[in-house]
Write an enzyme that holds these catalytic residues in place. Structure first.
Site: not given
Length: 607
Positions: A50-51, A88, A92, A150, A152, A241, A346-347, A400
């Protein structure tokens, strides 16, 4: 007289025995050869960070330790031109379905969508039911399917992972949460919405996010091992994140680093990435307008900035250690060689500064211990901000939320240790996209896709392309000169061969379209729009065709994703305050009514 050409008794016996033996062999039934057992379909492990920025893995240029991800990288193939969405949920949903985000329902996220777009086609803010997930496809083909971490992509019962093809799932419905306890991001959510198999779940007391999601996945895999079926394990980390948090020992490991600041780190990362063959040597890089001058920060500001990047590095290393623990487990159980590993982010890295306004700072100060010494620890709330986020993306521009390469280009590693068609140590520079993951995995697993129709109804067709030809070395690109469009929150891009057309809104852009040659200029430093007007016009026409086909909506004037998140957070706080006020007022009125009722009753009794 002796005749030598007449056979003796022994010779006649030998020939007779041979004759009868041959006859018996011919008369005997032929023994069927045992059929070779076909190799079992491969297990699949998806490791979604994540991130993480483009160079946030050692094998891509990071200075912090990620030895287990590096081992997977060198045992498989690294993709250096792999693109996702700028935030994100859209990524996803594309990873899960192989379908572009405006088609799968994530034209925008619930936290960043303007009110004018809510409910419009493609802007569901959740993954819609017109798409088929990779879990559904693999489950139908006999796989066990598991999800941890996660999600989301929707929080109602029909949209949680357990309802979208996963046999077992322990998931967080929100964008993020605390890493040490069952606590939401204060101000953004009321609770940390963890569920197991669709039902509310309670985290253990010794919870740390990366350790927990890996252990839960190991538990799931082992619980159903007797079935003998291959498995899909989708592990979705909260690292890195906001809030950036890590065990004390992992933070302490980096005590000597980051004192020279983000601009120095950006230069070092660019050189290391070039030395590793990830980017060309000497590529020009820009300084983002949101990056503060390190030398102009005061001592307290620098101390806090150093500490948060140490925590960020520690958080990444803590996650990598859990990846290593999973790999060790799969080696011990004999699963490792027949497991496909996919690692991606994810980004790009998160640039948001939650303390950018006095109102935010005062609110967070009431909820957390914001002291420098506590940054990254339990009870803290911290974020690396735009300076370090830019360094994490080096040598790319942006981060991001934006459509810059720093927002969209992330590390991708694909490894299948026991299968030589996935080349070990290979680096591929051709364009690849997150929608390509699903068709790649189904092809490697020998699982049929759905072709736009699933269980008797029409569904969105997969738009991605299999990366198998890149994994085998047959080609460096599967997209060629086919246009590939993208849009999120008004930031937009179109990729075509080596070229990229891009538009960014504030704060990373001015809303104007620009043209870049990513092969020679991945840092997006030289705008070619004026020099190549025909290419610029053709790609702009391609983007407009993509936007029309995908129902892309124009953003309201003055919109930025950062401001929308702040507005969403304060709307949530306003709603909470309104509920509290209503409860307080309701309680007060009830108490008053009871008081009046009691007074009247006593009066009647007296009279």
């Amino acid at each position: 007289m002796r005749t030598t050409n007449v056979p003796g008794r022994k010779g006649r016996f030998r020939r007779t025995a041979i004759f009868f033996g041959a006859a018996l062999l011919l008369a005997a039934p032929v023994q069927a050869q045992p059929e070779k057992t076909p190799p079992r379909q491969p297990n699949i492990v998806i490791l979604l960070a994540d991130d993480w920025g483009f160079t946030d893995v050692g094998a891509f240029g990071a200075e912090f330790a990620t030895p287990h991800l590096d081992a997977l990288a060198y045992a498989g193939t690294r993709f250096t031109n792999f693109h996702v969405a700028g935030s994100c949920s859209p990524t996803r949903a594309m990873l899960q379905t192989g379908v572009m985000n405006h088609r799968n329902g994530l034209g925008n996220m619930p936290e960043t969508i303007p009110d004018e777009h809510r409910g419009k086609p493609g802007y569901d803010t959740v993954m819609n039911h017109r798409v088929v997930t990779i879990a559904q496809l693999l489950k139908a083909a006999g796989y066990r399917t598991y999800f941890t971490g996660k999600w989301h992509l929707g929080s109602d019962a029909a949209r949680l992972p357990h309802a979208r093809g996963y046999d077992r799932a322990y998931s967080l419905a929100d964008a993020g949460a605390d890493n040490f306890e069952q606590r939401p991001i204060e101000g953004l959510y009321d609770t940390a919405a963890w569920t197991e198999n669709g039902k509310p779940a309670t985290l253990p007391k010794d919870y740390y996010s990366s350790r927990f999601v890996v252990q839960k996945m190991i538990d799931y895999v082992e619980a159903d091992r007797a079935s003998g079926k291959p498995f899909l394990a989708s592990i979705n980390f909260l690292a890195n994140h906001i809030p950036v948090q890590a065990p004390d020992s992992d933070i302490a490991r980096y005590a000597a680093l980051y004192h020279d600041g983000w601009t120095a780190l950006r230069q070092v990362r660019a050189k290391r990435a070039a030395a590793l063959g990830i980017v060309p040597a000497g590529v020009p890089i820009v300084t983002m307008p949101t990056t503060a001058d390190w030398q102009k920060l005061d001592a307290d500001e620098r101390a806090a900035a150093v500490r948060v990047m140490q925590a960020y590095a520690g958080m990444a290393t803590a996650m990598d250690r859990e990846v290593g623990r999973l790999v060790a487990h799969l080696k011990a159980t004999g699963d490792y060689d027949n497991t496909i590993f996919v690692f991606l982010s994810d980004n790009g890295a998160e640039p948001t500064n939650p303390f950018g306004s006095l109102r935010n700072r005062l609110f967070l100060d009431m909820q957390y211990d914001l002291s420098t010494a506590n940054i990254g620890r339990r009870g803290s709330f911290s974020a690396i901000g735009p300076g370090w986020a830019s360094a994490a993306a080096s040598p790319l521009s942006g981060y991001k939320f934006s459509a810059t390469e720093g927002g969209l280009r992330v590390p991708l590693i694909v490894t299948w240790p026991g299968n030589k068609q996935v080349q070990a140590g290979a680096i591929r520079h051709g364009l690849a996209h997150v929608t390509d993951i699903l068709p790649t995995l189904t092809e490697l697993a020998g699982v049929a896709g759905h072709g736009g129709r699933w269980q008797g109804k029409d569904v969105e067709p997969v738009t991605g392309r299999s990366l198998v030809p890149m994994l085998t070395g047959a080609t460096d690109s599967v997209h060629g000169d086919t246009p590939l469009g993208y849009e999120l929150s008004g930031n937009a891009a179109l990729f075509k061969g080596d070229y990229k057309l891009v538009r960014n809104l504030a704060p990373t852009g001015d809303g104007k379209w620009r043209l870049f040659d990513l092969k020679s200029d991945p840092g997006e430093t030289r705008d070619l729009a004026a020099a190549q007007p025909e290419r610029f016009a053709a790609m702009l026409a391609d983007y407009r065709a993509y936007a029309k086909a995908n129902g892309v909506l124009a953003m309201p004037a003055g919109y930025t994703a950062n401001e929308q998140i702040n507005a969403y957070a304060w709307q949530q706080q306003g709603r909470k305050r309104a509920i509290k006020a209503a409860l307080w007022l309701g309680g007060g009125l009830l108490a008053l009514a009871l008081l009046i009722w009691g007074w009247r009753r006593r009066k009647r009794v007296v009279s």
